[in-house]
Write an enzyme that holds these catalytic residues in place. Sequence first.
Site, mmCIF file in Angstrom:
data_model
loop_
_atom_site.group_PDB
_atom_site.id
_atom_site.type_symbol
_atom_site.label_atom_id
_atom_site.label_comp_id
_atom_site.label_asym_id
_atom_site.label_seq_id
_atom_site.Cartn_x
_atom_site.Cartn_y
_atom_site.Cartn_z
ATOM 1 N N SER A 72 0.812 -1.224 0.000
ATOM 2 C CA SER A 72 0.000 0.000 0.000
ATOM 3 C C SER A 72 0.840 1.267 0.000
ATOM 4 O O SER A 72 0.473 2.247 -0.642
ATOM 5 C CB SER A 72 -0.916 0.030 1.232
ATOM 6 O OG SER A 72 -1.610 -1.181 1.375
ATOM 7 N N PHE A 73 1.955 1.256 0.726
ATOM 8 C CA PHE A 73 2.722 2.482 0.900
ATOM 9 C C PHE A 73 4.214 2.227 0.686
ATOM 10 O O PHE A 73 4.685 1.099 0.824
ATOM 11 C CB PHE A 73 2.535 3.047 2.312
ATOM 12 C CG PHE A 73 1.120 3.429 2.616
ATOM 13 C CD1 PHE A 73 0.574 4.611 2.128
ATOM 14 C CD2 PHE A 73 0.310 2.588 3.382
ATOM 15 C CE1 PHE A 73 -0.742 4.957 2.403
ATOM 16 C CE2 PHE A 73 -1.007 2.922 3.653
ATOM 17 C CZ PHE A 73 -1.534 4.108 3.166
ATOM 18 N N ILE A 74 4.934 3.316 0.384
ATOM 19 C CA ILE A 74 6.404 3.265 0.380
ATOM 20 C C ILE A 74 6.876 4.037 1.607
ATOM 21 O O ILE A 74 6.590 5.227 1.742
ATOM 22 C CB ILE A 74 6.999 3.912 -0.890
ATOM 23 C CG1 ILE A 74 6.460 3.222 -2.143
ATOM 24 C CG2 ILE A 74 8.534 3.853 -0.851
ATOM 25 C CD1 ILE A 74 6.863 3.909 -3.448
ATOM 26 N N ASP A 128 10.053 -8.464 2.466
ATOM 27 C CA ASP A 128 9.903 -7.620 3.669
ATOM 28 C C ASP A 128 10.003 -8.476 4.930
ATOM 29 O O ASP A 128 10.591 -8.070 5.932
ATOM 30 C CB ASP A 128 8.591 -6.819 3.629
ATOM 31 C CG ASP A 128 7.349 -7.687 3.476
ATOM 32 O OD1 ASP A 128 7.470 -8.881 3.105
ATOM 33 O OD2 ASP A 128 6.242 -7.165 3.718
ATOM 34 N N THR A 145 -0.518 -4.150 5.408
ATOM 35 C CA THR A 145 -1.655 -4.550 4.577
ATOM 36 C C THR A 145 -2.027 -5.997 4.914
ATOM 37 O O THR A 145 -3.190 -6.330 5.108
ATOM 38 C CB THR A 145 -1.278 -4.442 3.088
ATOM 39 O OG1 THR A 145 -0.830 -3.113 2.851
ATOM 40 C CG2 THR A 145 -2.441 -4.770 2.209
HETATM 41 N N1 LIG Z 1 1.421 7.529 8.456
HETATM 42 C C1 LIG Z 1 0.825 6.416 8.001
HETATM 43 N N2 LIG Z 1 0.715 6.227 6.683
HETATM 44 C C2 LIG Z 1 0.144 5.120 6.194
HETATM 45 N N3 LIG Z 1 -0.365 4.151 6.960
HETATM 46 C C3 LIG Z 1 -0.313 4.294 8.274
HETATM 47 C C4 LIG Z 1 0.300 5.416 8.871
HETATM 48 N N4 LIG Z 1 0.229 5.272 10.208
HETATM 49 C C5 LIG Z 1 -0.407 4.122 10.421
HETATM 50 N N5 LIG Z 1 -0.754 3.525 9.280
HETATM 51 C C6 LIG Z 1 -1.457 2.242 9.170
HETATM 52 O O1 LIG Z 1 -0.510 1.314 8.671
HETATM 53 C C7 LIG Z 1 -1.091 0.426 7.743
HETATM 54 C C8 LIG Z 1 -0.107 0.226 6.626
HETATM 55 O O2 LIG Z 1 0.902 -0.558 7.133
HETATM 56 P P1 LIG Z 1 2.354 -0.496 6.577
HETATM 57 O O3 LIG Z 1 2.647 0.891 6.175
HETATM 58 O O4 LIG Z 1 3.188 -1.165 7.583
HETATM 59 O O5 LIG Z 1 2.336 -1.453 5.357
HETATM 60 P P2 LIG Z 1 1.782 -1.371 3.867
HETATM 61 O O6 LIG Z 1 2.719 -0.669 2.968
HETATM 62 O O7 LIG Z 1 0.367 -0.955 3.833
HETATM 63 O O8 LIG Z 1 1.762 -2.864 3.530
HETATM 64 P P3 LIG Z 1 2.864 -3.940 3.603
HETATM 65 O O9 LIG Z 1 2.378 -4.905 4.610
HETATM 66 O O10 LIG Z 1 2.860 -4.502 2.248
HETATM 67 O O11 LIG Z 1 4.163 -3.302 3.981
HETATM 68 C C9 LIG Z 1 -2.362 1.058 7.286
HETATM 69 O O12 LIG Z 1 -3.346 0.084 7.435
HETATM 70 C C10 LIG Z 1 -2.628 2.203 8.264
HETATM 71 O O13 LIG Z 1 -3.745 1.894 9.077
HETATM 72 C C1 LIG Z 2 2.768 -11.272 2.965
HETATM 73 C C2 LIG Z 2 3.249 -9.946 2.402
HETATM 74 C C3 LIG Z 2 2.192 -9.379 1.474
HETATM 75 C C4 LIG Z 2 3.445 -8.996 3.592
HETATM 76 O O1 LIG Z 2 3.836 -7.749 3.156
HETATM 77 C C5 LIG Z 2 4.609 -10.108 1.668
HETATM 78 O O2 LIG Z 2 5.576 -10.583 2.556
HETATM 79 C C6 LIG Z 2 4.507 -11.048 0.489
HETATM 80 O O3 LIG Z 2 4.051 -10.687 -0.547
HETATM 81 N N1 LIG Z 2 4.977 -12.326 0.690
HETATM 82 C C7 LIG Z 2 5.005 -13.346 -0.327
HETATM 83 C C8 LIG Z 2 4.359 -14.599 0.164
HETATM 84 C C9 LIG Z 2 5.069 -15.256 1.327
HETATM 85 O O4 LIG Z 2 5.785 -14.592 2.104
HETATM 86 O O5 LIG Z 2 4.928 -16.474 1.474
HETATM 87 K K LIG Z 3 5.478 -4.702 5.617
#
Ligand SMILES: Nc1ncnc2c1ncn2[C@@H]1O[C@H](COP(=O)(O)OP(=O)(O)OP(=O)(O)O)[C@@H](O)[C@H]1O
Ligand SMILES: CC(C)(CO)[C@@H](O)C(=O)NCCC(=O)O
Ligand SMILES: [K+]
Length: 247
Positions: free
Chosen positions: A10-12, A100, A123
């Site tokens: 979802s985010f960088i 990750d 996410t």
């Molecule tokens: N400043 C922020 N920006 C974005 N998300 C935030 C922030 N603070 C808290 N969150 C929460 O963090 C969650 C996103 O988690 P995180 O940024 O760790 O991972 P992601 O990029 O969404 O996904 P991934 O698991 O793939 O890393 C969102 O569900 C949101 O509720």
């Molecule tokens: C499970 C997520 C989405 C968590 O960010 C990521 O680690 C991913 O895409 N993993 C690949 C599948 C696995 O780890 O088995």
């Molecule tokens: K993550």
Amino acid sequence: MILELDCGNSFIKWRVLNGNVSVCGGVADSNAALVSAVSAHAGLGIRGCRLVSVRSDEETADLISILETSFGLEVLSAQPARAVAGVRNGYDDFKRLGLDRWVALLGGFELAKGACLILDFGTAVTSDFVAADGAHLGGFICPGFPLMRSQLRTHTRRIRYDNVLAEQALHSCTPGRSTAEAVERGCLLMLRGFVITQLQLAHEYWGDDFVVFLTGGDAGLVADVVPDAKLVQDLVFVGLAVACPMA
Ligand SMILES: Nc1ncnc2c1ncn2[C@@H]1O[C@H](COP(=O)(O)OP(=O)(O)OP(=O)(O)O)[C@@H](O)[C@H]1O
Ligand SMILES: CC(C)(CO)[C@@H](O)C(=O)NCCC(=O)O
Ligand SMILES: [K+]
């Protein structure tokens, strides 16, 4: 200065490191937003970049070429590995383990120097178990809080409420008396139940001799279930330095 990126679904998440000190950072929701945020700090003299991405190879390659052209940077990208820094990937096919997760567990083992349980609330929610000898035992993946909530909204007709009600709902965890409370608290209890199960398993493996790390944007939602846990929001970056050392 080194630019570090954690490219999630979802985010960088990004930050700029001067030696071991983070001088700035943030969360971007697109490549363009990332470039504009980092451009504002270009005067810092960033000389290299390392990243970990769980995005598709094409999306990751796109981002790398944007970084190379926008900032003239050499970009190192974390790669799957069977073993790094005394930690052995536990997957049957090591390339399939999310990068990750791999990088975060490298960070966890580096900090714990012993058995650890890494719980990431993004996410997706993930857990990973690393034994004291560096053997990664595997882990679990389940939907994160926003995914649970949106699946309920998507697949029912009458679960509807706005974000303001959602925020207010989590001030307590007694049985819900409105849809927002019932759903928000229900999903939160599912996450907490997941955490408790992970802790039980870690106790079965290692007794009391392990460290729990919480990371990811939603880690704060479960922190009170594990008062002894270390909330390390930059765990992926700790591990990224292990996976991609830069001179
Ligand atoms: N400043 C922020 N920006 C974005 N998300 C935030 C922030 N603070 C808290 N969150 C929460 O963090 C969650 C996103 O988690 P995180 O940024 O760790 O991972 P992601 O990029 O969404 O996904 P991934 O698991 O793939 O890393 C969102 O569900 C949101 O509720
Ligand atoms: C499970 C997520 C989405 C968590 O960010 C990521 O680690 C991913 O895409 N993993 C690949 C599948 C696995 O780890 O088995
Ligand atoms: K993550």
